[in-house]
Motif scaffolding. Sequence first.
Motif, PDB file in Angstrom:
ATOM      1  N   ALA A   1      85.699  18.185  53.137  1.00 15.32           N
ATOM      2  CA  ALA A   1      84.120  18.357  53.013  1.00 15.32           C
ATOM      3  C   ALA A   1      83.323  19.361  53.897  1.00 15.32           C
ATOM      4  O   ALA A   1      82.305  19.489  53.707  1.00 15.32           O
ATOM      5  CB  ALA A   1      83.566  17.004  53.194  1.00 15.32           C
ATOM      6  N   HIS A   2      84.194  19.782  54.768  1.00 18.64           N
ATOM      7  CA  HIS A   2      83.536  20.887  55.655  1.00 18.64           C
ATOM      8  C   HIS A   2      84.761  21.926  56.189  1.00 18.64           C
ATOM      9  O   HIS A   2      85.554  21.550  56.987  1.00 18.64           O
ATOM     10  CB  HIS A   2      83.002  20.117  56.740  1.00 18.64           C
ATOM     11  CG  HIS A   2      82.317  20.909  57.701  1.00 18.64           C
ATOM     12  ND1 HIS A   2      81.080  20.966  58.378  1.00 18.64           N
ATOM     13  CD2 HIS A   2      82.817  22.032  58.261  1.00 18.64           C
ATOM     14  CE1 HIS A   2      80.594  21.630  59.163  1.00 18.64           C
ATOM     15  NE2 HIS A   2      81.912  22.548  59.340  1.00 18.64           N
ATOM     16  N   LEU A   3      84.605  23.063  55.658  1.00 18.95           N
ATOM     17  CA  LEU A   3      85.510  24.139  56.271  1.00 18.95           C
ATOM     18  C   LEU A   3      84.709  25.359  56.118  1.00 18.95           C
ATOM     19  O   LEU A   3      83.633  25.338  55.536  1.00 18.95           O
ATOM     20  CB  LEU A   3      86.871  24.206  55.641  1.00 18.95           C
ATOM     21  CG  LEU A   3      87.137  24.221  53.954  1.00 18.95           C
ATOM     22  CD1 LEU A   3      86.530  25.388  53.644  1.00 18.95           C
ATOM     23  CD2 LEU A   3      88.517  23.987  53.665  1.00 18.95           C
ATOM     24  N   HIS A   4      85.256  26.562  56.206  1.00 20.60           N
ATOM     25  CA  HIS A   4      84.685  27.736  56.464  1.00 20.60           C
ATOM     26  C   HIS A   4      85.809  28.849  55.845  1.00 20.60           C
ATOM     27  O   HIS A   4      86.512  29.357  56.239  1.00 20.60           O
ATOM     28  CB  HIS A   4      84.423  28.334  57.910  1.00 20.60           C
ATOM     29  CG  HIS A   4      83.381  27.461  58.510  1.00 20.60           C
ATOM     30  ND1 HIS A   4      82.018  27.688  58.594  1.00 20.60           N
ATOM     31  CD2 HIS A   4      83.531  26.366  59.121  1.00 20.60           C
ATOM     32  CE1 HIS A   4      81.692  26.458  59.177  1.00 20.60           C
ATOM     33  NE2 HIS A   4      82.567  25.551  59.548  1.00 20.60           N
ATOM     34  N   LEU A   5      85.670  28.904  54.295  1.00 21.33           N
ATOM     35  CA  LEU A   5      86.708  29.838  53.889  1.00 21.33           C
ATOM     36  C   LEU A   5      86.415  31.148  54.177  1.00 21.33           C
ATOM     37  O   LEU A   5      87.693  31.788  53.950  1.00 21.33           O
ATOM     38  CB  LEU A   5      86.275  29.755  51.991  1.00 21.33           C
ATOM     39  CG  LEU A   5      86.680  28.318  51.457  1.00 21.33           C
ATOM     40  CD1 LEU A   5      86.513  28.357  49.878  1.00 21.33           C
ATOM     41  CD2 LEU A   5      88.361  28.342  51.432  1.00 21.33           C
TER      42      LEU A   5
ATOM     43  N   GLU B   1      76.938  17.017  60.005  1.00 21.53           N
ATOM     44  CA  GLU B   1      78.192  17.528  60.187  1.00 21.53           C
ATOM     45  C   GLU B   1      78.584  17.387  61.560  1.00 21.53           C
ATOM     46  O   GLU B   1      77.933  17.543  62.612  1.00 21.53           O
ATOM     47  CB  GLU B   1      78.238  19.226  60.027  1.00 21.53           C
ATOM     48  CG  GLU B   1      77.342  19.630  58.615  1.00 21.53           C
ATOM     49  CD  GLU B   1      78.082  19.028  57.427  1.00 21.53           C
ATOM     50  OE1 GLU B   1      79.209  18.954  57.342  1.00 21.53           O
ATOM     51  OE2 GLU B   1      77.274  18.320  56.726  1.00 21.53           O
ATOM     52  N   HIS B   2      79.802  16.892  61.519  1.00 18.49           N
ATOM     53  CA  HIS B   2      80.477  16.294  62.943  1.00 18.49           C
ATOM     54  C   HIS B   2      79.831  14.893  63.436  1.00 18.49           C
ATOM     55  O   HIS B   2      80.936  13.994  63.401  1.00 18.49           O
ATOM     56  CB  HIS B   2      80.297  17.108  64.181  1.00 18.49           C
ATOM     57  CG  HIS B   2      80.642  18.802  63.512  1.00 18.49           C
ATOM     58  ND1 HIS B   2      81.973  19.040  63.063  1.00 18.49           N
ATOM     59  CD2 HIS B   2      79.906  19.894  63.329  1.00 18.49           C
ATOM     60  CE1 HIS B   2      81.916  20.347  62.553  1.00 18.49           C
ATOM     61  NE2 HIS B   2      80.598  20.895  63.017  1.00 18.49           N
ATOM     62  N   ALA B   3      78.627  14.846  63.759  1.00 16.75           N
ATOM     63  CA  ALA B   3      78.184  13.599  64.289  1.00 16.75           C
ATOM     64  C   ALA B   3      79.205  12.943  65.463  1.00 16.75           C
ATOM     65  O   ALA B   3      79.805  11.855  65.150  1.00 16.75           O
ATOM     66  CB  ALA B   3      78.000  12.403  63.199  1.00 16.75           C
TER      67      ALA B   3
ATOM     68  N   LEU C   1      72.542  23.478  51.916  1.00 16.91           N
ATOM     69  CA  LEU C   1      71.996  24.314  52.879  1.00 16.91           C
ATOM     70  C   LEU C   1      72.739  23.783  54.161  1.00 16.91           C
ATOM     71  O   LEU C   1      72.411  22.450  54.511  1.00 16.91           O
ATOM     72  CB  LEU C   1      70.526  24.442  52.952  1.00 16.91           C
ATOM     73  CG  LEU C   1      69.936  25.342  53.587  1.00 16.91           C
ATOM     74  CD1 LEU C   1      70.162  26.769  53.336  1.00 16.91           C
ATOM     75  CD2 LEU C   1      68.341  24.976  53.673  1.00 16.91           C
ATOM     76  N   LYS C   2      73.068  24.556  54.884  1.00 20.08           N
ATOM     77  CA  LYS C   2      73.702  24.264  56.393  1.00 20.08           C
ATOM     78  C   LYS C   2      73.004  24.842  57.286  1.00 20.08           C
ATOM     79  O   LYS C   2      72.578  26.097  57.324  1.00 20.08           O
ATOM     80  CB  LYS C   2      75.187  24.741  56.489  1.00 20.08           C
ATOM     81  CG  LYS C   2      75.735  24.958  57.920  1.00 20.08           C
ATOM     82  CD  LYS C   2      76.178  23.745  58.243  1.00 20.08           C
ATOM     83  CE  LYS C   2      76.953  23.773  59.798  1.00 20.08           C
ATOM     84  NZ  LYS C   2      78.073  24.312  59.914  1.00 20.08           N
ATOM     85  N   ALA C   3      72.341  23.985  58.445  1.00 25.21           N
ATOM     86  CA  ALA C   3      71.800  24.762  59.606  1.00 25.21           C
ATOM     87  C   ALA C   3      72.346  23.914  61.024  1.00 25.21           C
ATOM     88  O   ALA C   3      73.115  22.856  60.695  1.00 25.21           O
ATOM     89  CB  ALA C   3      70.314  24.223  59.547  1.00 25.21           C
TER      90      ALA C   3
ATOM     91  N   SER D   1      88.214  19.219  57.799  1.00 23.03           N
ATOM     92  CA  SER D   1      89.128  19.907  58.869  1.00 23.03           C
ATOM     93  C   SER D   1      88.244  20.997  59.660  1.00 23.03           C
ATOM     94  O   SER D   1      88.434  21.095  60.985  1.00 23.03           O
ATOM     95  CB  SER D   1      89.974  20.671  58.215  1.00 23.03           C
ATOM     96  OG  SER D   1      89.286  21.685  57.393  1.00 23.03           O
ATOM     97  N   ASP D   2      87.146  21.531  59.101  1.00 22.05           N
ATOM     98  CA  ASP D   2      86.303  22.670  59.977  1.00 22.05           C
ATOM     99  C   ASP D   2      87.090  23.951  60.187  1.00 22.05           C
ATOM    100  O   ASP D   2      86.854  24.682  60.909  1.00 22.05           O
ATOM    101  CB  ASP D   2      85.918  22.046  61.319  1.00 22.05           C
ATOM    102  CG  ASP D   2      84.536  22.755  61.850  1.00 22.05           C
ATOM    103  OD1 ASP D   2      84.019  23.652  60.912  1.00 22.05           O
ATOM    104  OD2 ASP D   2      84.141  23.050  63.091  1.00 22.05           O
ATOM    105  N   ALA D   3      88.220  24.107  59.258  1.00 25.59           N
ATOM    106  CA  ALA D   3      89.039  25.113  59.375  1.00 25.59           C
ATOM    107  C   ALA D   3      88.367  26.408  59.059  1.00 25.59           C
ATOM    108  O   ALA D   3      87.386  26.300  58.578  1.00 25.59           O
ATOM    109  CB  ALA D   3      90.176  24.981  58.316  1.00 25.59           C
TER     110      ALA D   3
END
Length: 530
Positions: free
Chosen positions: A67-71, A359-361, A278-280, A421-423
């Motif tokens: 649910a959260h990575l950086h392609l 994100e993260h919490a 939208l991510k901030a 993963s936050d990869a």
Amino acid sequence: MGGPVVETHLWLEGRIFTGNRWCEALIVEDGRVVFAGSAAEARRRRPAGTETHRLRGRIVLPGLVDAHLHLADLTRVREGLDLAGAASLAELGERLRRWADRTPRGGLVGRGWDPERFSERRWPTVRDVDAVVADRPVILYHTSGHAALANSAALESAGIGAGTPDPKDGRIGRDADGEPNGLLFEGAMRSVGAIVAESSPLTPDGLVRTLRHAASFGLTTVATMNTSLEELGALRAATASRAPMVRVRSYLRISALERAYASPKGDPTRDPLRVIGLKAYTDGAFGPRTAWLSRPYADAPSESGLALGTEESLREPLDLGADRDLGPALHAIGDRALERALRLLDGRSGRTSAPPRVEHAALTPPGVWPTLDRVRPVLVVQPGFLWSDWWLGDRLGGERARWAYAFRTLEDRGHLLAGSSDAPYDPLDPWRGIRAAVDRVDPSGRSANPAREEALGPEEAVGLYTRNGGRALGEPEIGTLEEGAPGDLVILRATDRRSFVTEGAAGVLETWMGGRRVHVARSRGGTVKP
Ligand SMILES: [Zn+2]
């Protein structure tokens, strides 16, 4: 020729977890699950021309969701200079030297160094890099992505000198004389953005290779965070021309918002790429001590982190995003940042197709529970950080670290936790996260928070990376194998329902996405046809 061929697949004799229950047979027709239940019933329903696969007792799970990575960053790491795992400054220098030799022109960009691993036990500076490469710009990102190291050539071309003030949302590292020491934190990294973009271009082919790699872990859906317009263009090219292997959902960065594109209508799960949020950022990360805390860091009593943006400056883009049906996703690692994120997300439930998320919490002490329980955003967590942030007790102090990655407490309070993963800022491998959520401690016994009371069971941990992932994206049919779900599944070598997570990525035999086989492990023998 003729009309479209409807493909039907039947899996038999397996141990199939639908996300809610275990069953033995599954039928996928035209890319969708049409039956999950007993083998006898499946045989009765099997249409003519069905391709039958015998599982021989193997475990089948819904396709995994990250649910959260950086392609874009992940692709650049995979295709560029990878500094992850460097055990010393000398090794970092050696990897950089070899990369420079292979890259005859232009700037050099690397990612993944972690001073907690260095035998020298210190952060690198501009001098360490200048000693290796002095004649062209070098930018090396810290493993968190929230700090970077530049050499003198890069500082010069970015116009950073002794007289350069810190930006509002960042810090330029300096030595005792006030000269920049090469370290750039948070918003200060913007000044080298042009060098990075020029030196490590993103190609559709590179993205396709990254998605193929993701499929090899059993991932069938990923959400890429903080998407730039450049990345979106490359993603469109990567997903338009070929059959999709992995479904991509995107959360735009604020600067890309004014040119946000409208997601096409129609059956959303068949869409290989959709912009849904939208991510901030509201703060940084624990590693560089930029995560915003309510009390100072235990190992740096004069610091309590960095607030990124102001409440007012963040509210406006979230409202604009909501008008375009973009769900808000706010990065918050420290407890103080979390409180602000909750104020910003309050009242936004139900306004967008994709739900509000934090994100993260990462740090949820009892003081934040009342607000957290009331606002109820989706919490997109990274269980793998339990292993990567093993030094967290020093940063936070043991008593406070007890409330880091407190997954059991949050689940018991009814919060929806989605795994990720936050990869490339942590390894992409979802099995590492699943294992960390179950075991808490890594194979050598280390953990950011070893508290056994916070451990999840194997099925719950898989739930984070399957059905909860789909719900985090506002597509609850993703991540299950119930009727109507997309035919996304991962077939494991394991046959034991109690220990199927222990084999990890090596146990993945096949990945199917939308009813198509997108990955087969080499020489391990997948399913057999009777
Ligand atoms: Zn991230």
